[in-house]
Structures are given as C-alpha cells and as structure tokens.
Scaffold this motif. Structure first.
Motif, PDB file in Angstrom:
ATOM      1  N   GLN A  52       0.835  -1.197   0.000  1.00 52.53           N
ATOM      2  CA  GLN A  52       0.000   0.000   0.000  1.00 52.53           C
ATOM      3  C   GLN A  52       0.873   1.252   0.000  1.00 52.53           C
ATOM      4  OE1 GLN A  52      -2.743   1.981   3.344  1.00 52.53           O
ATOM      5  NE2 GLN A  52      -3.515  -0.021   2.734  1.00 52.53           N
ATOM      6  N   THR A  82      -1.191  -5.718  -0.844  1.00 58.22           N
ATOM      7  CA  THR A  82      -1.515  -4.382  -1.357  1.00 58.22           C
ATOM      8  C   THR A  82      -2.479  -3.617  -0.455  1.00 58.22           C
ATOM      9  OG1 THR A  82      -3.234  -5.365  -2.744  1.00 58.22           O
ATOM     10  CG2 THR A  82      -1.085  -4.977  -3.764  1.00 58.22           C
ATOM     11  N   GLN A 128       2.141  -1.635  -8.209  1.00 55.69           N
ATOM     12  CA  GLN A 128       0.958  -1.887  -7.386  1.00 55.69           C
ATOM     13  C   GLN A 128      -0.122  -2.552  -8.239  1.00 55.69           C
ATOM     14  OE1 GLN A 128       0.253   2.106  -5.830  1.00 55.69           O
ATOM     15  NE2 GLN A 128       0.645   1.375  -3.737  1.00 55.69           N
ATOM     16  N   THR A 177      -1.809  -6.570  -8.262  1.00 51.65           N
ATOM     17  CA  THR A 177      -3.238  -6.907  -8.219  1.00 51.65           C
ATOM     18  C   THR A 177      -3.761  -7.408  -9.557  1.00 51.65           C
ATOM     19  OG1 THR A 177      -3.744  -4.569  -8.682  1.00 51.65           O
ATOM     20  CG2 THR A 177      -3.728  -5.257  -6.366  1.00 51.65           C
TER      21      THR A 177
END
Length: 422
Positions: free
Chosen positions: A187, A244, A392, A396
């Motif tokens: 994150q 994440t 990031q 995902t």
C-alpha cells in the motif's frame, strides 16, 4: 501595597512584551508525526528553546509520502520552512534546483570541528557542484531479516546466496506450513521502489542505469527492466492476497510479533523492531545477486537522510544554531538510544547506547563496496511514480508488465523533454 502590586504587574508585562518582541521564530518541518521520533523531536525542540529563550521553534510534521509532496510544494513557493528534513541524492537535488536551499559551506568552514564530526561519505549525497546543501543525520541500507526461531523449526540452515536460492527458500517455507513466507506493505508505494532499486542494481549493467537514471537521457527500453518486473511479481506471489492492502508498518509489526518468516527492511528499523519485541531473535542477509545478472555486486541500496536550510530564512544565524544543536554529539547519541537507528555523526553509536543488531548495521554499511540511492531518490519522481504505481497494479493483476513499462517510458520521455528545455 496595591500601588506596588500594580507597578510590579506593569513591569512584568513590559518585560514580557520586550522579550516577545525580540524573540526569533523558526519554522521546523519533518516527516515523523509517529512514535518514537515524534517524542524525540518534541523533546529536542523543548530543550533547544529552554537553552535559547530568544528563539521559538514552530514545528510541523506529516508522514512519509505526504511529506514528499508537501515539501516540494513549499519549496516551490514562498512558504518554505527555515529548517526541514530531506532525503539525499536526486530528491535533494530537485529541491536545490529551486534556488531556495541555502548552501552550508560557509557555516561548515567557520566551525571545522563541527564539519569534521560527520562521516564524510554521507555528506557527499547532499553535495552538488561542490556545494553542501544538507547535513546527514541517519545512515541507512536495506536487508532481508528473518525469524531465527521459524528458520530453526523449518530446518533451514543455509541463507540464499543468489536470487534463485531466495525463491527456493520461500518454497521451502511454504512446504513447512508458512503460507506467506514473505510479506510487504505494498500500500506504501516507496516499498516497491526499494525492491526495484536493489533488483535493477543487481540485474542491469551500470551503463544502462546510468543512462536511464539521468533525466535528459532516460528511456528505460532495455529488456532487463521487464525481467526484473517479472521477478518482482514472482516475489509478490509469496506475499499472499493482503500485501496491497497493508502498510509497511503493519507488516513490520507482524514480523516483530514473531508471525512472519521474512521481511525486507531498512537498517533504521532495527530499533523499532527491538522496541516492539526486545526478545525477538532475527538474522539478516542482503538482496542476493541474480545468476544471470550483469550488475555490480557488493553494493547496498540506501542513503543518508538529513536536514536542509532555506535560503529565504530571515534569521540564518538562529537556524544555524538550531542545526548545530540537532547534530551535536550529545543529541546524536540520544537519537541512537531513543530511536535505535545508525547515524552519520562520528562516535554516536556505542556499545553503551545501542544493541548488537545496530552495531552490526553500522558494520554492514561500513563494509559495503558503496551505496546505491533509493530508487525513488535516484530517478525523477515522475518515472519513479510510474514504476511504483505500475507495480501496485501489477501485484493486483490490473496491469501487465508491458503496460507498466509503456507508462514508464512515456514518463521518461516527458522528463527528458523537460530536462532539455532547461
């Protein structure tokens, strides 16, 4: 009696008014609103004001990524703080280009003992065109740490000597029941830059990174970048589904609680882990080289972090006095004791105020062949953001490696165009 009392009160009010009128105000901005550094800087400012009643420090702080954005905005305006913290290398250089950062050469020349108190290799990261624009407080580097108890239970006795063995290590831990052998708080975008910086350094030839990291010539078209992103995604596979949605601090707390086998951390975090769990036994190893890598081995990613002074400061003598107070040996030793991080002041880390892992951290830095700046400090922030945000999305499965690299190359073209106009 009443008349005397009135006269006394009037005199006190007059004195207070005169003191207030003579008092100098300095604005101090840093990036540690959380403990333990918050308490350290609160105490440092309080003590400085006690010793210097004619100087008032107005302190403000915001956390990491927000700080990066806010200090850039402040430096580009007329609202720049008098004294503020900064990362080194390209981050510092981009601030220096504003023309609003004061060179400290004269200050250092007037006090040779103070100038010599710094580990000089760390000062270089704040030096541009022969001028010193910042002074280093902390030294730092990046290593994998591992839980010794978990490794012993899993029967793991050999640390990885190359990237391929690192993947075998994760596979072994999973077979032993650790579904998430490594974790990172993705994150926080900067955590990704730390992985990429180490991996680019080890995989790509120096000639490639030197060309691409320079704003005017960066293109990022070498096929090796895609290989590194593929291997970054391979590591992410072992982090489980929550990486994440977690911060780096969340993950560090899990490691300190003994619930995580491996984590990639800064040496400056050793003290935070010790504060969370002084009984935790852990070891460490550097990012292992790739068998097919063409980069230089023996370097460690990291950089000093320190403080700068505004060239628009209305009271430079007071600001210099405050800087010297921050970097005094006494305060540097207190920093080591309170925070547990290596510092760039000679003689600040001792057996009396530190702990074995911290002494080892200093040795790691001393023994490294050299330092490689944090990736988000080594390249223009637009390029760094394209990599960090892209990875990031990669984690995902919202972007492909080709899409990420296309975004990076677009950002590099914009940066090169802007550089050529200057």
């Amino acid at each position: 009696m009443l008349k005397r009392l009135v006269l006394l009160i009037s005199s006190l009010l007059l004195i207070t008014s005169l003191v207030s009128a003579q008092q100098i105000t300095l604005r101090f901005f840093h990036r540690w609103p959380q403990e333990a550094r918050k308490s350290y800087y609160d105490a440092l400012v309080a003590e400085f004001e006690k010793q210097n009643p004619d100087i008032k420090i107005v302190m403000d702080s915001v956390v990491n990524d927000s700080y990066k954005e806010k200090i850039r905005v402040l430096v580009s305006s007329d609202d720049i703080p008098d004294v503020f913290c900064s990362w080194s290398d390209s981050f510092a250089y981009n601030l220096v280009k504003s023309g609003r950062i004061k060179p400290l050469n004269d200050m250092l020349a007037k006090d040779k003992a103070f100038a010599d108190s710094f580990i000089q290799s760390q000062v270089k990261s704040f030096t541009f065109d022969g001028k010193i624009y910042g002074l280093p407080q902390t030294m730092d580097g990046k290593v994998f740490i591992y839980n010794k108890e978990i490794f012993n239970k899993a029967g793991i006795t050999k640390l990885p000597s190359n990237y391929e063995e690192l993947i075998v290590l994760f596979e072994t831990l999973q077979k032993k029941g650790y579904k998430t052998p490594i974790l990172e708080g993705l994150q926080d975008p900067w955590t990704i830059s730390h992985y990429l910086g180490s991996m680019f350094q080890l995989y790509l030839p120096a000639s490639v990174t030197q060309k691409d990291y320079a704003e005017a010539t960066g293109a990022f078209t070498d096929a090796g970048y895609k290989v590194v992103l593929e291997r970054f995604k391979q590591i992410v596979k072992y982090m489980g589904p929550n990486a994440t949605s977690m911060t780096h601090t969340d993950v560090r707390n899990l490691f300190a609680a003994g619930k995580l086998p491996v984590m990639y951390v800064q040496l400056a975090e050793f003290g935070l882990i010790r504060q969370s769990n002084p009984n935790l036994k852990y070891g460490y190893f550097g990012f292992p080289p790739f068998k097919d890598g063409k980069g230089e081995v023996g370097y460690i990613e990291g950089a000093p972090e320190g403080f700068m002074m505004s060239s628009t400061c209305k009271n430079p003598a007071a600001a210099e006095k405050f800087l010297k107070f921050i970097f005094s040996l006494q305060n540097a030793q207190k920093f080591v004791k309170d925070i547990g991080a290596p510092v760039a002041i000679k003689g600040a880390v001792t057996k009396e105020n530190s702990f074995p892992e911290l002494l080892d951290a200093v040795e790691i830095l001393n023994e490294a062949k050299g330092m490689v700046p944090w990736f988000d400090n080594a390249v223009n922030i637009k390029v760094a953001d394209a990599f960090m945000r892209g990875c990031q999305a990669l984690a995902t499965n919202d972007k492909t490696i080709d899409q990420v690299m296309a975004d990076v190359q677009t950002a590099a073209k914009i940066v090169a165009s802007e550089a050529k106009k200057k």
